[in-house]
Design a protein around this motif. Structure first.
Motif, PDB file in Angstrom:
ATOM      1  N   SER A 124      -0.258  -0.634   7.399  1.00 28.18           N
ATOM      2  CA  SER A 124      -1.622  -0.863   6.921  1.00 28.18           C
ATOM      3  C   SER A 124      -1.736  -2.206   6.220  1.00 28.18           C
ATOM      4  O   SER A 124      -2.804  -2.799   6.170  1.00 28.18           O
ATOM      5  CB  SER A 124      -2.048   0.270   5.981  1.00 28.18           C
ATOM      6  OG  SER A 124      -1.291   0.219   4.788  1.00 28.18           O
TER       7      SER A 124
ATOM      8  N   GLU B 182      -0.207   7.979  11.847  1.00 26.88           N
ATOM      9  CA  GLU B 182      -1.672   7.879  11.845  1.00 26.88           C
ATOM     10  C   GLU B 182      -2.138   7.242  10.536  1.00 26.88           C
ATOM     11  O   GLU B 182      -1.402   7.186   9.561  1.00 26.88           O
ATOM     12  CB  GLU B 182      -2.298   9.269  11.998  1.00 26.88           C
ATOM     13  CG  GLU B 182      -2.108  10.153  10.781  1.00 26.88           C
ATOM     14  CD  GLU B 182      -3.042  11.364  10.770  1.00 26.88           C
ATOM     15  OE1 GLU B 182      -3.779  11.551  11.756  1.00 26.88           O
ATOM     16  OE2 GLU B 182      -3.035  12.097   9.765  1.00 26.88           O
ATOM     17  N   ASP B 183      -3.360   6.757  10.564  1.00 27.03           N
ATOM     18  CA  ASP B 183      -3.970   6.261   9.338  1.00 27.03           C
ATOM     19  C   ASP B 183      -4.705   7.418   8.695  1.00 27.03           C
ATOM     20  O   ASP B 183      -5.619   7.974   9.299  1.00 27.03           O
ATOM     21  CB  ASP B 183      -4.945   5.126   9.644  1.00 27.03           C
ATOM     22  CG  ASP B 183      -4.206   3.815   9.852  1.00 27.03           C
ATOM     23  OD1 ASP B 183      -3.011   3.745   9.482  1.00 27.03           O
ATOM     24  OD2 ASP B 183      -4.806   2.880  10.400  1.00 27.03           O
ATOM     25  N   ALA B 184      -4.293   7.775   7.485  1.00 24.21           N
ATOM     26  CA  ALA B 184      -4.909   8.926   6.825  1.00 24.21           C
ATOM     27  C   ALA B 184      -5.603   8.464   5.555  1.00 24.21           C
ATOM     28  O   ALA B 184      -5.207   7.481   4.940  1.00 24.21           O
ATOM     29  CB  ALA B 184      -3.828   9.947   6.472  1.00 24.21           C
ATOM     30  N   GLU B 185      -6.650   9.185   5.193  1.00 18.86           N
ATOM     31  CA  GLU B 185      -7.321   8.887   3.931  1.00 18.86           C
ATOM     32  C   GLU B 185      -6.396   9.258   2.784  1.00 18.86           C
ATOM     33  O   GLU B 185      -5.595  10.187   2.902  1.00 18.86           O
ATOM     34  CB  GLU B 185      -8.609   9.700   3.827  1.00 18.86           C
ATOM     35  CG  GLU B 185      -9.500   9.503   5.033  1.00 18.86           C
ATOM     36  CD  GLU B 185     -10.942   9.281   4.644  1.00 18.86           C
ATOM     37  OE1 GLU B 185     -11.337   9.771   3.564  1.00 18.86           O
ATOM     38  OE2 GLU B 185     -11.661   8.612   5.421  1.00 18.86           O
ATOM     39  N   ILE B 186      -6.479   8.524   1.690  1.00 17.10           N
ATOM     40  CA  ILE B 186      -5.648   8.905   0.542  1.00 17.10           C
ATOM     41  C   ILE B 186      -6.547   9.332  -0.609  1.00 17.10           C
ATOM     42  O   ILE B 186      -7.732   9.001  -0.628  1.00 17.10           O
ATOM     43  CB  ILE B 186      -4.698   7.768   0.104  1.00 17.10           C
ATOM     44  CG1 ILE B 186      -5.474   6.483  -0.173  1.00 17.10           C
ATOM     45  CG2 ILE B 186      -3.631   7.532   1.140  1.00 17.10           C
ATOM     46  CD1 ILE B 186      -4.603   5.377  -0.705  1.00 17.10           C
TER      47      ILE B 186
ATOM     48  N   ASN C 297       0.867  -1.183   0.000  1.00 15.05           N
ATOM     49  CA  ASN C 297       0.000   0.000   0.000  1.00 15.05           C
ATOM     50  C   ASN C 297       0.904   1.234   0.000  1.00 15.05           C
ATOM     51  O   ASN C 297       2.113   1.148   0.214  1.00 15.05           O
ATOM     52  CB  ASN C 297      -0.889  -0.009   1.252  1.00 15.05           C
ATOM     53  CG  ASN C 297      -1.956   1.086   1.203  1.00 15.05           C
ATOM     54  OD1 ASN C 297      -2.187   1.701   0.150  1.00 15.05           O
ATOM     55  ND2 ASN C 297      -2.600   1.314   2.337  1.00 15.05           N
TER      56      ASN C 297
ATOM     57  N   THR D 265      -0.983   4.354   6.123  1.00 17.26           N
ATOM     58  CA  THR D 265      -0.337   4.756   7.370  1.00 17.26           C
ATOM     59  C   THR D 265       0.754   5.778   7.032  1.00 17.26           C
ATOM     60  O   THR D 265       1.621   5.492   6.199  1.00 17.26           O
ATOM     61  CB  THR D 265       0.286   3.544   8.077  1.00 17.26           C
ATOM     62  OG1 THR D 265      -0.696   2.517   8.141  1.00 17.26           O
ATOM     63  CG2 THR D 265       0.758   3.896   9.467  1.00 17.26           C
TER      64      THR D 265
ATOM     65  N   ALA E 140      -5.702   5.938  -4.683  1.00 17.36           N
ATOM     66  CA  ALA E 140      -6.361   4.685  -4.307  1.00 17.36           C
ATOM     67  C   ALA E 140      -6.567   3.805  -5.527  1.00 17.36           C
ATOM     68  O   ALA E 140      -6.536   2.578  -5.443  1.00 17.36           O
ATOM     69  CB  ALA E 140      -7.690   4.969  -3.630  1.00 17.36           C
TER      70      ALA E 140
ATOM     71  N   LYS F 241      -7.641   0.513  -1.378  1.00 20.01           N
ATOM     72  CA  LYS F 241      -6.772   1.196  -0.424  1.00 20.01           C
ATOM     73  C   LYS F 241      -7.318   2.597  -0.166  1.00 20.01           C
ATOM     74  O   LYS F 241      -6.902   3.548  -0.794  1.00 20.01           O
ATOM     75  CB  LYS F 241      -5.329   1.302  -0.958  1.00 20.01           C
ATOM     76  CG  LYS F 241      -4.962   0.295  -2.048  1.00 20.01           C
ATOM     77  CD  LYS F 241      -3.552   0.389  -2.478  1.00 20.01           C
ATOM     78  CE  LYS F 241      -3.361   1.352  -3.646  1.00 20.01           C
ATOM     79  NZ  LYS F 241      -3.987   0.898  -4.896  1.00 20.01           N
ATOM     80  N   ASP F 242      -8.294   2.698   0.741  1.00 17.61           N
ATOM     81  CA  ASP F 242      -8.832   4.028   1.002  1.00 17.61           C
ATOM     82  C   ASP F 242      -7.975   4.782   2.023  1.00 17.61           C
ATOM     83  O   ASP F 242      -8.065   5.984   2.167  1.00 17.61           O
ATOM     84  CB  ASP F 242     -10.298   3.961   1.430  1.00 17.61           C
ATOM     85  CG  ASP F 242     -10.549   2.822   2.402  1.00 17.61           C
ATOM     86  OD1 ASP F 242      -9.567   2.103   2.717  1.00 17.61           O
ATOM     87  OD2 ASP F 242     -11.689   2.653   2.836  1.00 17.61           O
ATOM     88  N   LYS F 243      -7.150   4.026   2.763  1.00 19.39           N
ATOM     89  CA  LYS F 243      -6.315   4.665   3.783  1.00 19.39           C
ATOM     90  C   LYS F 243      -4.873   4.216   3.643  1.00 19.39           C
ATOM     91  O   LYS F 243      -4.589   3.196   3.019  1.00 19.39           O
ATOM     92  CB  LYS F 243      -6.811   4.271   5.178  1.00 19.39           C
ATOM     93  CG  LYS F 243      -8.079   4.991   5.565  1.00 19.39           C
ATOM     94  CD  LYS F 243      -8.492   4.608   6.965  1.00 19.39           C
ATOM     95  CE  LYS F 243      -9.749   5.390   7.334  1.00 19.39           C
ATOM     96  NZ  LYS F 243     -10.294   4.963   8.610  1.00 19.39           N
TER      97      LYS F 243
END
Lengths: 560, 340
Positions: free
Chosen positions: B218, B258-262, B212, B250, B267, B246-248
């Motif tokens: 992640s 943190e886990d962030a949105e991409i 990812n 690390t 994605a 893969k919506d998020k």
């Protein structure tokens, strides 16, 4: 342009479309030579062809819907009806479930099906009060027709379906083992002696038949009949034996054997060749060949072959990466069963059903000829099943000659030609064969290795090496020409050739892959064999000194 | 404290498994073999014991175990015990001599990186692998943070997961000293795992890569569907590629992660190029050849370095699933048919 296939629809080869659509169509040299007649195409081949599709659809084979087939000049050409990637994905999970029982307990699948087949054959005879070959003459025209319809639409269908479910599972299992073999050992399994050793030493039905015939031969010696056997031609031997008490004793033993096991001919589904029970002399040459051996050769070989197999199994497994070993071992077991089945099924599937067809059609031929619908009883094989049905009752009202004559003339022309090996792009053959490994039953592609500088290269082989004199025999009725110790060179060998394995020292065939009859039988008898050479019977002449190298799958013609 | 309890990676080899834990030993082994591994050092299993003894944490833990004996299904009991045990560890400062030593190793890492407070990861390393059982801390910065996270890794041997595991298996609680790997953080553009054999079938003809964007956490955590490739082990050609969901991802914060949105655009695109896949596959092959067994690898693509910028973060023998042989055969059969 559509090539006529004796008036059979959908079988006509379209030389503009078919090669393009299918990539390549390969001549079925194993079943299609000599060229097929309409009864073969319309009954035996039809149900084979149905069976292949039924098997592919029932097992949900991911890569194929079964075979498609076309005829050119009477010769069958086969190819795979391949699935789309989407279909393959959909079929895959069901395929896993369907094939699993074959991997886990092959006999558990086959034994009940085998019993079902035998029961079906028996009931078809018993229900009509038929036992002896000539009993069929007693049936009324209507009863004969009903037997024919049962045969053509029920018995053959059932046999075809069972036959091909088993065959497809077997070939997928062996196909996977071969593929793993290539990956792990980097050897071509069909020509690797270790692979062949691993598949050897299983006693199949043919072997049992061979032993019974050897015992019959020994019985003749015991009854002091060997001089009569030696000095009498096959076709008058039975009559000659009937003149003495000992001879009559032997004849009745032989008759008992034939009632049970004589449902076989040289070419099962073509129906135009006699069945042993019909023509008992057919079995005699084979008994004569075996009777002077104090022991049945297979029984002698067997101990060694099994020992070899067990040692090879250990050796091979040790070379498999540990993580794959349990799976590999399971696959080997299933593949051994598959190979064994592949031999056995000839007896339980093709032979019996083919002989029954011969029985009924021959009788129809006799009645049609007697009633004036055709000139000769043998002409019946140029009719399609629906024509037989329409002309059967009331019998003699329809003149069938115009249909027969035209097709017969074409067939006789076709007999003279050498079939074209394939249509389309041969480089696609490997892909087609991989999408459906069952196509290998009928076709083969030799593994050419130029560095060996051989005269012939095989597609498969049985281990061992022998140099000796070749005898080229083109059809099974000529096998009595064989002298012990010779190398047999033949187009192929079906179960009808079984007896030769006791006397030959080497075998070379035009047809046949790793699971084909000649290779399996040669392995069991410890005879070096090279199969799938395509042109052995053309290149080798009787009397040639040849070297059969079954270890490498090649043949050298010496002092050319 | 005469016995050595802290090592540079390059001082270690696979024979040091018992001494520093498998992760550290294997990283040392491949560092020595010249493969790309971040700079770093390891605290030995002995360091853990030493800390526990010197600070009195061991004694405290023993006392807790006498009074708390939760049953396997007593979730609250396990939680209470876990908290108390971890507190016993985390509340104790490192003995000054240990702290000084760790910090002197850390300042050498900072010097090598030409940074004041170089970001590191602190990872647990048991002599026996317990993947996912103990804690890992990423993007740890500065002396205090480092010492804190080292203790937290140690304390994680008493987390609820591992207590529940031990109770279930009837094992003695708190009896699993671990090593700690301190590695310079890789600024990962993409990261993930690679198997040099199919873990489901044992098929050794393929390499399987999952990845990812961002850090590999992640992918390792298994919470989303990463991009997936099947590579031919011999030709290194890509046999199959499957775009993940893969919506998020690390990512690193100033400190920590943190886990962030991409972005939808990212994605929907593969997070590795074919060249990168080939590099990873090559490394997987090298590792397998070196250890003589199929390897399960963590790696990252270092954003701040030129190609070939693949860095290895972990390697261990692939655990092949204990699948029934018949299912393995079915997998092979279907696999064989699938790519034809």
């Amino acid at each position: 342009m559509l090539h006529d296939a004796y008036d059979l629809s959908f079988y006509e080869f379209d030389d503009e479309k078919d090669s393009k659509e299918y990539g390549v169509l390969l001549c079925d040299v194993v079943h299609g030579r000599p060229p097929m007649k309409p009864t073969y195409m319309g009954i035996g081949w039809y149900w084979y062809y149905h069976g292949v599709r039924y098997g592919a659809e029932t097992l949900h084979l991911p890569t194929t819907h079964g075979w498609d087939s076309r005829f050119v000049q009477g010769y069958p050409y086969i190819t795979a009806i391949r699935t789309t990637p989407e279909e393959a994905k959909e079929r895959e999970p069901i395929f896993r479930e369907k094939i699993k029982p074959f991997l886990e307990n092959f006999d558990g699948v086959w034994d009940p099906l085998k019993a079902e087949l035998l029961k079906m054959y028996k009931e078809a005879k018993d229900a009509r009060g038929l036992k002896e070959w000539d009993d069929i003459k007693k049936l009324s025209n209507a009863d004969l027709l009903s037997f024919f319809l049962d045969f053509a639409y029920i018995i053959n269908r059932k046999e075809g379906e069972i036959h091909f479910i088993m065959l497809m599972a077997s070939f997928y299992i062996v196909g996977l083992l071969q593929e793993m073999w290539r990956t792990i050992f980097e050897e071509e399994p069909s020509i690797d002696p270790n692979f062949h050793k691993l598949m050897s030493g299983f006693e199949n039905q043919d072997m049992k038949m061979g032993r019974m015939m050897w015992e019959l031969g020994r019985k003749a010696v015991e009854l002091n009949l060997d001089d009569i056997f030696r000095n009498t031609e096959d076709d008058v031997l039975i009559d000659k034996l009937n003149t003495s008490e000992a001879g009559r004793t032997w004849n009745s033993l032989y008759h008992e054997f034939l009632l049970e096991h004589g449902w076989r001919s040289d070419r099962a589904h073509s129906y135009d060749s006699p069945v042993w029970l019909e023509k008992p002399s057919m079995g005699l040459s084979r008994i004569k060949l075996l009777m002077h051996a104090p022991l049945f050769k297979f029984d002698v070989e067997r101990v060694r072959v099994i020992k070899d197999r067990e040692e090879t199994e250990k050796e091979v497994l040790a070379r498999v990466p540990e993580v794959q070993r349990p799976a590999f071992s399971l696959l080997v077991k299933a593949a051994q069963k598959s190979g064994y089945w592949s031999e056995d099924h000839g007896y339980f599937c093709d032979c019996h059903v083919g002989a029954m067809g011969r029985w009924i059609l021959q009788e129809f031929g006799r009645r049609f000829a007697q009633a004036g619908s055709i000139d000769d009883a043998e002409d019946v094989y140029f009719l399609h099943p629906n024509e037989i049905r329409k002309a059967a009752i009331p019998l003699g009202r329809i003149n069938l000659r115009p249909y027969v004559e035209r097709r017969k003339k074409v067939w006789e022309e076709n007999m003279k030609i050498e079939p074209i090996p394939f249509f389309g792009d041969i480089s696609q053959a490997q892909d087609i064969l991989r999408s459906d490994p069952t196509l290998l039953v009928s076709t083969q592609v030799p593994v050419v290795r130029k560095e060996l500088k051989a005269d012939l290269y095989g597609a498969a082989c049985a281990p061992g090496s022998f140099q000796g004199t070749a005898r080229v025999i083109m059809s099974v009725d000529k096998i009595s020409e064989l002298k012990p110790g010779e190398i047999l060179v033949a187009p192929g060998t079906s179960t009808a050739w079984m007896v030769v394995f006791g006397i030959i020292k080497g075998l070379v065939t035009d047809g046949g892959g790793a699971l084909s009859h000649p290779v399996i039988m040669a392995r069991e008898f410890g005879i070096p064999c090279v199969s799938g050479t395509v042109e052995a019977t053309q290149k080798i002449k009787t009397g040639d000194k040849i070297w059969v190298d079954g270890n490498r799958g090649v043949v050298y013609i010496m002092d050319k | 404290m005469s016995d050595k309890w802290i090592y540079w990676l390059e001082e270690l080899g696979k024979e040091d498994n018992e001494r520093v834990g498998r992760k550290c030993a294997n990283l040392g082994e491949i560092t020595k073999a010249g493969l790309p591994v971040p700079k770093g050092f390891c605290l030995s299993v002995g360091a853990y014991g030493m800390f526990m003894e010197l600070t009195g944490a061991a004694e405290e833990i023993a006392r807790l175990l006498e009074t708390h004996k939760p049953a396997a299904d007593d979730v609250n009991g396990i939680r209470t015990l876990s908290r108390a045990m971890r507190h016993a560890v985390e509340s104790k400062p490192l003995p000054p001599e240990m702290a000084d030593t760790v910090l002197s190793y850390y300042s050498q890492l900072c010097d090598q990186a030409c940074t004041l407070d170089v970001a590191v990861s602190t990872r647990s390393a048991g002599a026996v692998s317990h993947p996912g059982q103990y804690e890992t801390y990423l993007n740890v910065k500065g002396k205090d943070d480092l010492l804190d996270k080292v203790r937290k890794v140690w304390a994680s041997t008493f987390n609820e997961r591992s207590l529940a595991f031990c109770i279930n298996k009837g094992l003695t609680l708190g009896n699993e000293p671990i090593g700690v790997a301190v590695l310079t953080m890789v600024q990962a553009r993409s990261a993930g795992i690679a198997f040099s054999a199919d873990p489901n079938t044992g098929d050794t003809s393929k390499i399987i890569i999952e990845a990812n964007w961002g850090l590999g956490e992640s992918v390792v955590s298994g919470e989303l569907m990463p991009d997936r490739w099947v590579i031919d082990k011999e030709t290194l050609e890509v046999r199959e590629r499957t775009l993940g969901r893969k919506d998020k991802a690390t990512v690193c914060l100033d400190c920590g992660i943190e886990d962030a949105e991409i972005s939808p655009e990212k994605a929907c695109s593969f997070c590795l190029s074919d060249e990168e896949l080939k590099e990873i596959a090559k490394l997987a092959n090298k590792l397998e050849a070196h250890f003589g067994l199929p390897q399960d690898i963590e790696w990252a693509v270092a954003e701040d370095k030129p190609f070939p910028n693949i860095v290895l973060l972990q390697t261990r023998a692939v655990v092949i699933s204990k699948q029934a042989p018949v299912d393995q055969v079915l997998d092979l059969m279907v696999g064989l048919l699938a790519f034809k």
